[in-house]
Design a protein around this motif. Structure first.
Motif, PDB file in Angstrom:
ATOM      1  N   TRP A   1       0.818  -1.204   0.000  1.00  0.00           N
ATOM      2  CA  TRP A   1       0.000   0.000   0.000  1.00  0.00           C
ATOM      3  C   TRP A   1       0.854   1.257   0.000  1.00  0.00           C
ATOM      4  N   GLY A   2       2.088   1.142   0.294  1.00  0.00           N
ATOM      5  CA  GLY A   2       2.911   2.332   0.488  1.00  0.00           C
ATOM      6  C   GLY A   2       3.125   3.116  -0.777  1.00  0.00           C
ATOM      7  N   PRO A   3       3.509   4.398  -0.650  1.00  0.00           N
ATOM      8  CA  PRO A   3       3.942   5.122  -1.835  1.00  0.00           C
ATOM      9  C   PRO A   3       5.326   4.597  -2.156  1.00  0.00           C
TER      10      PRO A   3
ATOM     11  N   ASN B   1      -1.883   4.866  -0.224  1.00  0.00           N
ATOM     12  CA  ASN B   1      -1.950   4.203   1.074  1.00  0.00           C
ATOM     13  C   ASN B   1      -3.385   4.209   1.567  1.00  0.00           C
TER      14      ASN B   1
ATOM     15  N   ILE C   1      -4.734   7.997   1.496  1.00  0.00           N
ATOM     16  CA  ILE C   1      -3.965   9.244   1.582  1.00  0.00           C
ATOM     17  C   ILE C   1      -3.671   9.741   0.164  1.00  0.00           C
TER      18      ILE C   1
ATOM     19  N   CYS D   1       4.194  12.469   2.791  1.00  0.00           N
ATOM     20  CA  CYS D   1       3.655  11.322   2.055  1.00  0.00           C
ATOM     21  C   CYS D   1       4.106  11.322   0.600  1.00  0.00           C
TER      22      CYS D   1
HETATM   23  C1  NAG Z   1       2.337   4.498   3.387  1.00  0.00           C
HETATM   24  O1  NAG Z   1       2.748   3.165   3.545  1.00  0.00           O
HETATM   25  C2  NAG Z   1       4.121   3.004   3.688  1.00  0.00           C
HETATM   26  C3  NAG Z   1       4.423   1.528   3.694  1.00  0.00           C
HETATM   27  O2  NAG Z   1       3.452   0.806   4.374  1.00  0.00           O
HETATM   28  C4  NAG Z   1       4.569   3.695   4.959  1.00  0.00           C
HETATM   29  O3  NAG Z   1       5.957   3.557   5.092  1.00  0.00           O
HETATM   30  C5  NAG Z   1       4.209   5.158   4.860  1.00  0.00           C
HETATM   31  O4  NAG Z   1       4.534   5.805   6.049  1.00  0.00           O
HETATM   32  C6  NAG Z   1       2.750   5.329   4.590  1.00  0.00           C
HETATM   33  N1  NAG Z   1       2.475   6.712   4.346  1.00  0.00           N
HETATM   34  C7  NAG Z   1       1.467   7.339   4.899  1.00  0.00           C
HETATM   35  C8  NAG Z   1       1.293   8.754   4.527  1.00  0.00           C
HETATM   36  O5  NAG Z   1       0.701   6.788   5.674  1.00  0.00           O
END
Ligand code: NAG
Ligand code: NAG
Ligand code: NAG
Length: 269
Positions: A18-20, A181, A193, A231
């Motif tokens: 799900w991460g960026p 995410n 997000i 983000c």
């Molecule tokens: C999105 O996901 C990534 C990996 O799971 C994480 O490292 C990151 O902090 C997340 N970003 C936000 C904005 O929640």
């Protein structure tokens, strides 16, 4: 008769990340041609190396519609000259606006998204579907006018139809594409997000576990100088993406690549 080399994306391999994810470009240059209705659409890619997850797939995102995935045979890349190309047709009527991305088999971009391309006029209708069924939207943004850099936004759906919230991929024209995410979900809604910067426009692609896919139109990302930028994916791009057959090259190329996380994969083997 035209040989159509496209497949409506219904079985894209889904990576559950799900991460960026820092999207590391693999090709130095990707060039998207212009296109007329039922005419050739060509994409050239050169420099760098193809991603390890093959085949390459050309993902086309017509706005407010459904995406098209065109699988590119591995033989379309010539490792000796570091050049590849695909020529295809798009079953899209003139006037359709879209963006395109050259992806690996996991749906990760191998470079920048194209600029916005409009299908030009022609008399050729041979590539168009006989009945153009507008796909029924399954997902809806709660506040499409209120998207903001690094802020959450809600997606609504019918809980009788959808039990697992969709994966969202966002496409910023002439910039990156990324998976949004997801930060929460409830019956009939899920929260994600907005990982794009204020002032940018994004088109979203929803994909769910039933194979259903849907695209949005271009959405404006708001925010102000107080907006968090935590983000925003931070990876530098080695790749340039160009549209309308004008090409430019990236600076630094592979030598800069070594300094970046993951790039040893790119230059290894
Ligand atoms: C999105 O996901 C990534 C990996 O799971 C994480 O490292 C990151 O902090 C997340 N970003 C936000 C904005 O929640
Ligand atoms: C379209 O592409 C095909 C395959 O590369 C080529 O044979 C054909 O001449 C092209 N047509 C036009 C109008 O450029
Ligand atoms: C992509 O967007 C980010 C955030 O606005 C910006 O910093 C970056 O320069 C852009 N990259 C390209 C290649 O335009």
């Amino acid at each position: 008769m035209h040989r159509l080399v496209f497949a409506i994306a219904s079985s894209l391999v889904v990576v559950l990340a799900w991460g960026p994810r820092a999207v590391l470009s693999q090709f130095n240059t990707i060039t998207f041609s212009s296109v007329r209705q039922c005419g050739n659409f060509s994409v050239h890619f050169s420099g760098g190396k193809p991603p390890s997850a093959l085949p390459l797939t050309l993902t086309v995102i017509p706005f407010n519609s459904k995406p098209i995935a065109i699988v590119i045979p591995n033989t379309n890349w010539n490792p000796a000259t570091a050049n590849g190309a695909v020529v295809t047709f798009l079953p899209l009527p003139s006037g359709t606006d879209f963006v395109a991305s050259l992806d690996d088999s996991y749906g990760q971009g191998t470079g920048l998204v194209s600029d916005i391309i409009r299908v030009g006029d022609s008399d050729d209708t041979s590539c168009l579907p006989s009945s153009s069924v507008v796909p029924q939207a399954r997902y809806k943004l709660q506040d499409p006018q209120d998207l903001s850099q690094c802020e959450p936004y809600n997606v609504l759906f019918d809980p009788n139809v959808v039990d697992i919230p969709p994966r969202i991929r966002a496409f910023v024209p002439k910039n990156f594409s990324f998976f949004a995410n997801r930060t929460g979900s409830a019956s009939g809604s899920a929260t994600y997000i907005m990982n794009a910067a204020r002032g940018q426009q994004v088109a979203l692609m929803f994909s769910d576990d039933t194979g259903f896919q849907q695209t949005t139109g271009l959405l404006n990302v708001g925010g102000d100088s107080q907006s968090s930028s935590a983000c925003i994916p931070s990876t530098s791009f080695l790749t340039t993406s160009t549209t309308q057959s004008s090409t430019s090259s990236s600076q630094g190329g592979l030598s800069r690549c070594v300094e970046l996380l993951g790039c040893n994969l790119l230059i290894a083997d």
